[in-house]
Design a protein around this motif. Sequence first.
Motif, mmCIF file in Angstrom:
data_model
loop_
_atom_site.group_PDB
_atom_site.id
_atom_site.type_symbol
_atom_site.label_atom_id
_atom_site.label_comp_id
_atom_site.label_asym_id
_atom_site.label_seq_id
_atom_site.Cartn_x
_atom_site.Cartn_y
_atom_site.Cartn_z
ATOM 1 N N PHE A 1 0.838 -1.200 0.000
ATOM 2 C CA PHE A 1 0.000 0.000 0.000
ATOM 3 C C PHE A 1 0.874 1.252 0.000
ATOM 4 C CE2 PHE A 1 -1.973 3.367 2.568
ATOM 5 C CZ PHE A 1 -3.152 3.577 1.864
ATOM 6 N N LYS A 2 1.895 1.259 0.835
ATOM 7 C CA LYS A 2 2.769 2.423 0.943
ATOM 8 C C LYS A 2 3.553 2.662 -0.352
ATOM 9 C CE LYS A 2 2.143 3.727 5.289
ATOM 10 N NZ LYS A 2 1.616 5.076 5.641
ATOM 11 N N LYS A 3 3.853 1.588 -1.089
ATOM 12 C CA LYS A 3 4.665 1.732 -2.297
ATOM 13 C C LYS A 3 3.851 2.060 -3.539
ATOM 14 C CE LYS A 3 8.532 -1.051 -0.666
ATOM 15 N NZ LYS A 3 9.256 -2.354 -0.744
ATOM 16 N N GLY A 4 2.512 2.088 -3.416
ATOM 17 C CA GLY A 4 1.759 2.637 -4.539
ATOM 18 C C GLY A 4 0.623 1.822 -5.109
ATOM 19 N N ILE B 1 -17.793 4.823 -0.483
ATOM 20 C CA ILE B 1 -16.855 5.078 0.616
ATOM 21 C C ILE B 1 -15.501 4.462 0.288
ATOM 22 C CG2 ILE B 1 -16.319 4.550 3.029
ATOM 23 C CD1 ILE B 1 -19.357 4.633 3.550
ATOM 24 N N ILE B 2 -15.517 3.216 -0.201
ATOM 25 C CA ILE B 2 -14.261 2.539 -0.542
ATOM 26 C C ILE B 2 -13.543 3.274 -1.662
ATOM 27 C CG2 ILE B 2 -13.261 0.411 -1.475
ATOM 28 C CD1 ILE B 2 -15.579 -1.099 -0.120
ATOM 29 N N ILE B 3 -14.276 3.606 -2.713
ATOM 30 C CA ILE B 3 -13.665 4.291 -3.856
ATOM 31 C C ILE B 3 -13.122 5.652 -3.433
ATOM 32 C CG2 ILE B 3 -14.150 5.362 -6.098
ATOM 33 C CD1 ILE B 3 -16.147 3.040 -6.557
ATOM 34 N N GLY B 4 -13.917 6.396 -2.662
ATOM 35 C CA GLY B 4 -13.462 7.700 -2.192
ATOM 36 C C GLY B 4 -12.209 7.593 -1.352
ATOM 37 N N ARG B 5 -12.192 6.610 -0.457
ATOM 38 C CA ARG B 5 -11.018 6.406 0.394
ATOM 39 C C ARG B 5 -9.781 6.080 -0.433
ATOM 40 N NH1 ARG B 5 -12.138 1.480 3.758
ATOM 41 N NH2 ARG B 5 -11.291 0.380 1.947
ATOM 42 N N GLU B 6 -9.927 5.156 -1.407
ATOM 43 C CA GLU B 6 -8.772 4.743 -2.203
ATOM 44 C C GLU B 6 -8.301 5.856 -3.131
ATOM 45 O OE1 GLU B 6 -7.274 1.816 -1.370
ATOM 46 O OE2 GLU B 6 -8.863 1.991 0.124
ATOM 47 N N VAL B 7 -9.228 6.609 -3.715
ATOM 48 C CA VAL B 7 -8.850 7.722 -4.587
ATOM 49 C C VAL B 7 -8.085 8.782 -3.801
ATOM 50 C CG1 VAL B 7 -9.772 9.691 -5.897
ATOM 51 C CG2 VAL B 7 -10.635 7.381 -6.339
ATOM 52 N N MET B 8 -8.566 9.103 -2.608
ATOM 53 C CA MET B 8 -7.875 10.112 -1.803
ATOM 54 C C MET B 8 -6.530 9.596 -1.294
ATOM 55 S SD MET B 8 -11.059 12.088 0.046
ATOM 56 C CE MET B 8 -10.150 13.576 0.404
ATOM 57 N N ILE C 1 -4.673 7.599 -3.104
ATOM 58 C CA ILE C 1 -3.835 7.734 -4.296
ATOM 59 C C ILE C 1 -3.311 9.163 -4.414
ATOM 60 C CG2 ILE C 1 -3.945 7.882 -6.833
ATOM 61 C CD1 ILE C 1 -5.647 5.360 -6.795
ATOM 62 N N GLU C 2 -4.211 10.115 -4.261
ATOM 63 C CA GLU C 2 -3.821 11.512 -4.418
ATOM 64 C C GLU C 2 -2.793 11.918 -3.358
ATOM 65 O OE1 GLU C 2 -8.073 12.979 -6.374
ATOM 66 O OE2 GLU C 2 -7.621 13.402 -4.275
ATOM 67 N N ARG C 3 -2.966 11.447 -2.150
ATOM 68 C CA ARG C 3 -2.011 11.748 -1.083
ATOM 69 C C ARG C 3 -0.642 11.129 -1.383
ATOM 70 N NH1 ARG C 3 -1.891 15.092 3.611
ATOM 71 N NH2 ARG C 3 -0.240 14.280 4.939
ATOM 72 N N SER C 4 -0.655 9.872 -1.845
ATOM 73 C CA SER C 4 0.601 9.184 -2.149
ATOM 74 C C SER C 4 1.344 9.854 -3.288
ATOM 75 C CB SER C 4 0.326 7.718 -2.488
ATOM 76 O OG SER C 4 -0.166 7.018 -1.370
ATOM 77 N N ARG C 5 0.608 10.322 -4.288
ATOM 78 C CA ARG C 5 1.263 11.004 -5.418
ATOM 79 C C ARG C 5 1.905 12.301 -4.970
ATOM 80 N NH1 ARG C 5 -1.053 10.919 -11.411
ATOM 81 N NH2 ARG C 5 1.036 11.742 -11.638
#
Length: 330
Positions: A146-149, A226-233, A235-239
Amino acid sequence: NMTKKGKSIILITHKLKEIKEAANRCTVIRRGKYIGTVDVKDTTEADMAKMMVGREVSFKVEKTEAKPKETVISIKNISVKNNKKVLGLKNFSLDVKAGEIVGIAGVEGNGQTELVEALTGLRKCHSGSIKINGHEIVNNTPKQIFKKGIKNIPEDRHKRGLVLDFTVAENSILQNYKDARFSKNSIINKDAMDKHAKSIISRFDVRPTDYTQKTRALSGGNQQKIIIGREVMNIERSRQETNESQLLIATQPTRGLDVGAIEFVHKALVEQRDAGNAVLLVSLELDEVMNVSDRIAVMYEGKIVGIVDAKTTDENTLGLMMAGGAVDGK
């Protein structure tokens, strides 16, 4: 056959094709209220969809031509054992680039589960390599991956996507509750958690908007949001933190959803592609794979039997490949 014997059948489904194929009349219910009853043969799928959702629904996924860039995930010759301790994936290789959606098509049980679990750290690889942005992650833990992308919309939202007796706010930080922005000295920062949940609810149109209620009280479509919103956000944070493209894995992302929620999910996947991330879509719905994907990799008995352009292929070609048949003599 049962109706020919004088039986009455009530079919409860959200799939419009099933209604058109099997039903004589269709009664639509929305948010617990009766909307209307129509004669199926005289009513289009679009009309029924509008009754179900309360607005016009597009059945065609609107997207521009893909512009693939660098490789985000590189899978080389991985072999993975299934629950029967035999190889469910056999020397499987696939690359997914930034700015594209690669769909995985195949009859259920041909290695899709083993692939997703290997990519997310839930199942060990017997051999092979998996690199995300050049970083080797084969047999890493789910947290490391998860941390690596790699972010994941799981196949079973109840079993692997949510803790149903947690609140919406608690579910919004499942992977991040130890981050400094959400906790200090192992104590959750409730204000920060609630603020994060509110942003997901607002941006991804989660209903109802009460972030303090238990997630099991929400409809399947809103749980998925909720799941999609969580994962999208995530992604944006990781980028922002790494300046690297991310991989979003979406496995059966529209299972059990109505046409309005399906439209929302498809738009979200395309938006991630257009934002420069890589998307791996695993679905048993051929219509979904063909409409959303840019390229389609077809799996049979744990291997890829071919990769086709989604724009130029058809259901017959995919169906033949999914059954292990030859296409164009190959």
